[in-house]
Design an enzyme around this catalytic site. Structure first.
Site, short mmCIF file in Angstrom:
data_model
loop_
_atom_site.label_atom_id
_atom_site.label_comp_id
_atom_site.label_asym_id
_atom_site.label_seq_id
_atom_site.Cartn_x
_atom_site.Cartn_y
_atom_site.Cartn_z
N ARG A 45 55.02 52.03 -80.13
CA ARG A 45 56.12 53.00 -79.78
C ARG A 45 56.56 52.82 -78.27
NH1 ARG A 45 52.80 56.55 -83.11
NH2 ARG A 45 51.28 56.07 -81.29
N THR A 70 50.70 49.58 -67.95
CA THR A 70 50.68 50.76 -67.92
C THR A 70 49.83 51.56 -69.27
OG1 THR A 70 52.69 50.93 -69.24
CG2 THR A 70 53.06 51.23 -66.76
N ARG A 76 45.76 50.21 -70.30
CA ARG A 76 44.45 50.49 -69.88
C ARG A 76 44.11 49.34 -68.96
NH1 ARG A 76 45.36 54.95 -71.23
NH2 ARG A 76 44.40 56.32 -72.74
N GLU A 78 38.52 54.02 -62.79
CA GLU A 78 39.60 54.88 -62.03
C GLU A 78 38.97 56.10 -61.64
OE1 GLU A 78 42.65 55.47 -65.13
OE2 GLU A 78 43.17 53.43 -65.19
N HIS A 119 47.66 55.92 -62.53
CA HIS A 119 47.67 56.49 -63.94
C HIS A 119 48.57 57.61 -64.24
CE1 HIS A 119 45.08 55.96 -68.04
NE2 HIS A 119 46.44 56.41 -68.24
C1 GLV Z 1 47.34 58.14 -71.01
O1 GLV Z 1 46.94 56.87 -70.66
C2 GLV Z 1 47.41 58.47 -72.47
O2 GLV Z 1 46.63 57.79 -73.31
O3 GLV Z 1 48.15 59.29 -73.06
#
Ligand code: GLV
Length: 335
Positions: A158, A237, A239, A268, A287
C-alpha cells in the site's frame, strides 16, 4: 455479561479512546513514555484485551502471565513488536490499522526524499548558524534533481504504491522489487519489476516499504549497500532494522552513498552518541510517518472498531492472524 477488561498502553486519540471507554472496563497507562514490560505483564494478568503501540514488546512472557487475554488491538500498521506465532497458538487475536495511514506515510516519505535531495535540513542549519554570508553563489548547497530521476521502491504494498503514484507526478522512472509482482501498479504508473540488485544499482533514490520480518532484517547489509550508486540516496520510513545501520553509516561517511533520510532506526529513540547524528548528508526524523492529526485519529478509531467487532462476535476487520479463528472460534464465550 460483564464488561471486558481492556488495558491501553498509552493515551490514544480521543476518537478511538472514547469508543473504547464507552463499552469496556478500561485502564490507560497515563505517562508519555511506554509502560515498562513488567507493568504490561502485571496489567495483562486480568485483561481480556490489550491496546498496544509499536513500542510495546508483546511476547510469550506477556502471554504466560495473561490467561484471559483474547485480543491485542495494535494502533499501527506494523506489528513486529508482537510475537504473532505465539499469539495464534494461544488463540489470541491480533489486529492492526492498515490503509488509513498509507497516504500520510507516503507524504512523509516524499518530504524526506525531497529534503535529502535538496539539502533542506542542512540549508536550514546553514541559515540559522549564520553561515549564509554570500547572497547567492553558483555552487552553494547544490543537491540533486528529483524530477526525472530513477526511483527504486523496495516493497510495493500500500505505502510503496502510494509513493510510486507521487513519483509519477515527478516524471520518474520507477523500479520496484517485492516478493510478488504487481501488474496493476506496472500498468498504473509504468513501474518496472526488477530484482533487488538491479534496483540498488540503477536507482537515484531508494525507498523502503517492507515490514520487518526474519526475511527483511538487514536486507540492506554492507554487501548490498556496495551496489548503490555513489550519487544515490536512501529513504527509510518502514523499520530501522531493515537496514544494517552500522553499514549504512560507513557507506555514508566514506561517501559511497550520497545521503540518507531516515524516520526509523534500529534503536528508538536514537542515542545521542549514534554517529549518524554527526553526518550532514543525513536527514533524521523521530518515527513520524503516520503523524498527522487526521490519521492518528483514524488509527485510534480503527483500533477501537477492531476491539468492538471482536467482543460483538464478529471477525475484526483488520485481523492479522486469521488462523487464530480455528483455535478460538467466534463468538468468544469466556468473557
Ligand atoms: C508505524 O510505524 C506503524 O507501523 O504504524
Amino acid at each position: 455479561m460483564r464488561k471486558p477488561k481492556v488495558y491501553v498502553t498509552r493515551e490514544i486519540p480521543e476518537r478511538g479512546l472514547k469508543k473504547i471507554i464507552e463499552r469496556f472496563d478500561v485502564e490507560v497507562w497515563p505517562e508519555y513514555g511506554p509502560p515498562p514490560k513488567q507493568i504490561i505483564i502485571e496489567k495483562a494478568r486480568n485483561a481480556d484485551a490489550l491496546v498496544t503501540l509499536l513500542t510495546d514488546k508483546i511476547d510469550a512472557e506477556v502471554f504466560n502471565a495473561a490467561p484471559r487475554l483474547k485480543i491485542i488491538a495494535q494502533m499501527a500498521v506494523g506489528y513486529d513488536n508482537i510475537d504473532i506465532e505465539e499469539a495464534t497458538k494461544r488463540g489470541i487475536y491480533v489486529t492492526n490499522t492498515p490503509g488509513v495511514l498509507t497516504e500520510t506515510t507516503a507524504d512523509l516519505t516524499w518530504a524526506l526524499l525531497m529534503a535529502i535531495a535538496r539539502r533542506i535540513a542542512e540549508a536550514d542549519r546553514y541559515v540559522r548558524e549564520g553561515k549564509w554570508k554570500v547572497a547567492w553563489h553558483p555552487m552553494m548547497l547544490l543537491g540533486r534533481d528529483v524530477y526525472g530521476a530513477t526511483l527504486g521502491i523496495i516493497g510495493a504494498g500500500r505505502i510503496g504504491s502510494a509513493v510510486a503514484r507521487r513519483a509519477k507526478g515527478f516524471n520518474m522512472r520507477i523500479l520496484y522489487h517485492d516478493i510478488v509482482r504487481r501488474p496493476d501498479l506496472e500498468k498504473e504508473v509504468g513501474a518496472e519489476y526488477v530484482d533487488l540488485d538491479t534496483l540498488l544499482k540503477e536507482s537515484d533514490f531508494i525507498t523502503i516499504h517492507v515490514p520487518l520480518t526474519k526475511e527483511t532484517y538487514h536486507m540492506l547489509n554492507a554487501e548490498k549497500l556496495r551496489l548503490v550508486k555513489k550519487t544515490a540516496y536512501i529513504v527509510n520510513t518502514s523499520r530501522g532494522a531493515v537496514i544494517d545501520e552500522k553499514a549504512l553509516y560507513e557507506a555514508l561517511k566514506e561517501g559511497r552513498i550520497a545521503g540518507a533520510a531516515l524516520d526509523v532506526f534500529e534503536k528508538e529513540p536514537i542515542s545521542m552518541d549514534n554517529p549518524l547524528l554527526k553526518l550532514d548528508n543525513v536527514v533524521l526524523t523521530p518515527h513520524i510517518g503516520s503523524a498527522s492529526y487526521e490519521t492518528r485519529s483514524k488509527m485510534a478509531e480503527m483500533t477501537a472498531d477492531n476491539l468492538i467487532a471482536f467482543f460483538e462476535g464478529r471477525v475484526p476487520p483488520n485481523l492479522v492472524n486469521p488462523e487464530v479463528m480455528k483455535v478460538r472460534p467466534l463468538p468468544v464465550k469466556d468473557i
